[in-house]
Design an enzyme around this catalytic site. Structure first.
Site, PDB file in Angstrom:
ATOM      1  N   SER A   7       2.822  12.519   7.208  1.00 44.67           N
ATOM      2  CA  SER A   7       1.662  12.928   8.028  1.00 44.67           C
ATOM      3  C   SER A   7       0.530  13.685   7.396  1.00 44.67           C
ATOM      4  O   SER A   7      -0.417  13.791   7.735  1.00 44.67           O
ATOM      5  CB  SER A   7       1.954  13.543   9.255  1.00 44.67           C
ATOM      6  OG  SER A   7       2.740  12.876  10.116  1.00 44.67           O
ATOM      7  N   GLU A  66       0.834   4.805  10.515  1.00 38.38           N
ATOM      8  CA  GLU A  66      -0.785   4.294  10.578  1.00 38.38           C
ATOM      9  C   GLU A  66      -1.235   5.786  11.204  1.00 38.38           C
ATOM     10  O   GLU A  66      -2.076   5.714  12.092  1.00 38.38           O
ATOM     11  CB  GLU A  66      -0.962   3.182  11.133  1.00 38.38           C
ATOM     12  CG  GLU A  66      -0.679   1.873  10.554  1.00 38.38           C
ATOM     13  CD  GLU A  66      -1.262   1.760   9.373  1.00 38.38           C
ATOM     14  OE1 GLU A  66      -2.155   2.146   8.763  1.00 38.38           O
ATOM     15  OE2 GLU A  66      -0.563   0.342   8.635  1.00 38.38           O
ATOM     16  N   PHE A  87       0.826  -1.081   0.027  1.00 38.46           N
ATOM     17  CA  PHE A  87       0.104  -0.090  -0.024  1.00 38.46           C
ATOM     18  C   PHE A  87       0.751   1.151  -0.034  1.00 38.46           C
ATOM     19  O   PHE A  87       1.407   1.567   0.954  1.00 38.46           O
ATOM     20  CB  PHE A  87      -0.900   0.084   0.990  1.00 38.46           C
ATOM     21  CG  PHE A  87      -1.946   0.914   1.359  1.00 38.46           C
ATOM     22  CD1 PHE A  87      -3.145   0.836   0.992  1.00 38.46           C
ATOM     23  CD2 PHE A  87      -1.611   2.325   2.072  1.00 38.46           C
ATOM     24  CE1 PHE A  87      -4.155   2.010   1.056  1.00 38.46           C
ATOM     25  CE2 PHE A  87      -2.636   3.055   2.416  1.00 38.46           C
ATOM     26  CZ  PHE A  87      -3.813   3.095   1.710  1.00 38.46           C
ATOM     27  N   SER A 128       6.340  13.526   2.125  1.00 28.47           N
ATOM     28  CA  SER A 128       5.069  13.579   2.435  1.00 28.47           C
ATOM     29  C   SER A 128       4.460  12.413   3.222  1.00 28.47           C
ATOM     30  O   SER A 128       4.321  11.262   2.884  1.00 28.47           O
ATOM     31  CB  SER A 128       4.125  13.430   0.982  1.00 28.47           C
ATOM     32  OG  SER A 128       2.698  13.327   1.326  1.00 28.47           O
ATOM     33  N   LEU A 144      14.263  -6.690  33.463  1.00 29.28           N
ATOM     34  CA  LEU A 144      15.336  -7.843  32.789  1.00 29.28           C
ATOM     35  C   LEU A 144      16.707  -7.291  32.948  1.00 29.28           C
ATOM     36  O   LEU A 144      17.596  -7.998  32.776  1.00 29.28           O
ATOM     37  CB  LEU A 144      14.731  -8.107  31.566  1.00 29.28           C
ATOM     38  CG  LEU A 144      14.152  -9.277  31.304  1.00 29.28           C
ATOM     39  CD1 LEU A 144      12.576  -8.998  31.630  1.00 29.28           C
ATOM     40  CD2 LEU A 144      14.137 -10.099  30.125  1.00 29.28           C
ATOM     41  N   GLY A 145      16.914  -5.986  33.612  1.00 33.20           N
ATOM     42  CA  GLY A 145      18.420  -5.529  33.562  1.00 33.20           C
ATOM     43  C   GLY A 145      19.126  -5.689  32.224  1.00 33.20           C
ATOM     44  O   GLY A 145      18.642  -5.529  31.345  1.00 33.20           O
TER      45      GLY A 145
END
Ligand code: FAD
Length: 389
Positions: free
Chosen positions: A143, A368, A134, A141, A343-344
């Site tokens: 947003s 999106e 798509f 171009s 999780l460091g």
């Protein structure tokens, strides 16, 4: 004996699902556990996905699953959401593959295509034998798609397409590109099959996010198309924007999948990692992080389910989709970030999913419609004032 899986469904949303919903969800979860999860770190590391996965996803009926006819499964919006959730719990790249195929490319053809276009592409796309992409965004171009420079001009009965599209998911793989271009009559959509003279693609390399996904530039250099390549039902920017609303809906569920995976990884790690003579899960600060994660995860799922029900009732508005995408991606990112701290040092490796998800969600935050754009959509709804320009 291994510790039981941490509870994720604190609001008992499971009871809100139908038996069919659960069956589908469990089938996809099993496929994810057996086929996808064991390989995803390697695919991400290599910056690729096996293309044949599309056929496997097609066999499961997941491509264009919420569309009807032409070999599509005709699933409900909630079922489609559950699938997005399970796929993104493995990796946002996998959900992106399914979103772009079903919600962007197939949806555009299903809604705006001619009977011949639907017949030619949709059954093969539903089976994963043909992939679509798509093309809306351009180098200058993003947003503001109204500023697009790609043009299609009439030449006799033909159209001649010129311009460049950028950041196009599945672009290098696609058998057909849905391309939006400026014409004398406003923005129109075109189906451009791979191999059309003047149409080329180049994959974006060195990505630090969505590595298990193909992202490409599409170039059109005087690309000649027959009149039958135009999507007859799409006039103006409303065409591509309606497709984006479809795809954003899947992100509302999907982003919470990435968040769920991080939350589960964090709880599992916190229970077994011992410091100062105790599992780090026993420290109040760790518990607060885990609780905040669980609360936002459950709120996000409740929101997704509510919006899914509205969509199934034909009542979902674009502003509600903006609200869902804005909230759930933002909170998913925060959940992943908190998981990473738990999780460091281990949290920065591909041995655990958290930083991979977090990096992926940086793309999801941007594509999106960026979080800023969705904020302005809601700002306009609330105040009546457009702050876009
Ligand atoms: C991995 C990936 C896959 C993608 N796949 C596709 C695809 O398949 N098809 C497709 O067409 N596109 C795709 N995109 C492109 C995506 O949709 C764009 O990146 C997005 O629309 C933002 O455009 P931009 O990157 O040009 O940013 P810009 O529009 O240049 O924005 C830059 C920053 O400025 C902010 N900004 C812009 N305007 C305003 C404003 N009025 N007020 C306040 N802030 C503003 C933005 O929110 C952002 O923070 C993909 C992107 C990525 C990263």
């Amino acid at each position: 004996m291994s510790a039981p899986a941490p509870p994720t469904d604190l609001l008992a949303l499971e009871g809100q699902l139908s038996e069919d919903d659960r069956l589908l969800r469990d089938t996809v979860r099993r496929f994810a556990d057996e086929r996808l999860r064991p390989n995803i770190a390697d695919w991400f590391d290599a910056g690729t996905l096996p293309r044949e996965l599309a056929v496997e996803l097609g066999k499961l009926g997941l491509l264009g699953m919420h569309l009807t006819g032409y070999g599509c499964a005709g699933a409900t919006a909630v079922q489609y959401g559950l699938v997005c959730h399970e796929l993104e719990a493995v990796d946002s790249g996998l959900r992106s593959l399914v979103s772009v195929q079903g919600s962007l490319a197939m949806y555009a053809i299903r809604r705006y295509g001619s009977p011949e276009q639907k017949q030619e592409w949709l059954p093969r796309m539903a089976r994963g034998e043909a992939l679509g992409c798509f093309g809306l965004t351009e180098p200058d171009s993003g947003s503001d798609p109204g500023s697009m420079r790609t043009t299609a001009r009439r030449d006799g009965a033909d159209w001649v397409l010129s311009g460049t599209k950028m950041w196009i998911t599945n672009g290098g793989w696609a058998d057909v590109a849905v391309v939006w271009a400026r014409t004398d009559e406003g923005v129109r959509g075109f189906l451009v099959p791979r191999g059309t003279p003047g149409f080329g693609t180049r994959d974006v390399g060195r990505k630090l996010s969505l590595r298990a996904s193909v992202t490409s530039e599409l170039s059109f250099d005087g690309c000649r198309l027959p009149a039958s390549a135009q999507l007859p039902g799409a006039t103006g920017l409303g065409g591509p924007l309606s497709c984006l609303t479809e795809a954003r809906y899947g992100i509302i569920w999907g982003s919470m999948g990435a968040a769920r995976d991080c939350y589960q990884a964090a709880v599992g790690y916190a229970r077994t990692r011992v410091q100062f003579g105790r599992p780090i899960a026993a420290f109040q600060l760790t518990q607060e992080k885990l609780v905040n994660m669980a609360v936002e995860l459950n709120k996000g799922m409740l929101l997704a389910l509510h919006l899914g029900r509205l969509k199934d009732a034909g009542q979902l508005t674009p502003e509600q989709v903006s609200l869902g995408k804005l909230n759930n991606v933002r909170e998913a990112l925060e959940i992943c970030r908190q998981a990473r701290t738990i999780l460091g040092a281990n949290g920065i490796t591909l041995e655990y999913p958290v930083l991979r998800h977090m990096n992926n969600l940086e793309s999801v935050l941007t594509y999106e419609g960026t979080s800023e754009v969705h904020t302005l959509v809601l700002g306009q709804q609330i105040t009546g004032e457009s702050a876009f320009r």
